[in-house]
Enzyme design. Sequence first.
Site: not given
Ligand code: IMP
Length: 192
Positions: A149, A11, A68, A8, A171
């Site tokens: 992030g 970005h 993830d 959800n 990116k």
């Molecule tokens: P997620 O579990 O895939 O949502 O990612 C875990 C965490 O990694 C996120 O809350 C962000 O802090 C960081 N993260 C994931 N993808 C990115 C990205 O593309 N750029 C910067 N931080 C990221």
Amino acid sequence: MKIIFATNNAHKLSEVQAVLGDGFELVTPRMCGVEEDIPETSDTLEGNASQKSHYLYEKTGLDCFADDTGLEVEALDGAPGVHSARYATDGHDFQANNRLLLKNMEGKENRRARFRTVISLIEGGEEHLFEGIVEGRIIDHESGSEGFGYDPLFVPDGFDRTFAEMTAEEKNAVSHRGRAVRKLVEYLHKNA
Ligand code: IMP
């Protein structure tokens, strides 16, 4: 083709939609009536991606995928890694996470880091995994306001700008998620 993506996060959704292109329509869990937070309790990226896609598949019976991502910093023995979302606090507090990362990197000469994304796709009841990696370094101050992030702290190899100083297209062309999603697209096209 409609496919459910287990996020959800607006970005992520727009990054992934841009790579998938017009041939695929992403559907969010909320749009399928899955309102609750999807559990991710594994200690690996693979485990979490798999847990999320299986959860959605069991709830909806539809083809779906989950990703993830972790930021793996060499000087911190791979941290924050699978704990990237909740590095500083229990929530997804990007600013607190970046502050803690900067603090933990103080005085470290080795700034090498990488983002790693794992995607778990469940298609016709079968699971397929795709991985995307981007290597780079952590700078000593935040720079840029795009993305999300850890983007303001990460400079990918071959660039002198952070992800937060790049357009979404720039990116996506080199990012961990862009690479993993392109592998997913290739698979989906081959099997469509
Ligand atoms: P997620 O579990 O895939 O949502 O990612 C875990 C965490 O990694 C996120 O809350 C962000 O802090 C960081 N993260 C994931 N993808 C990115 C990205 O593309 N750029 C910067 N931080 C990221």
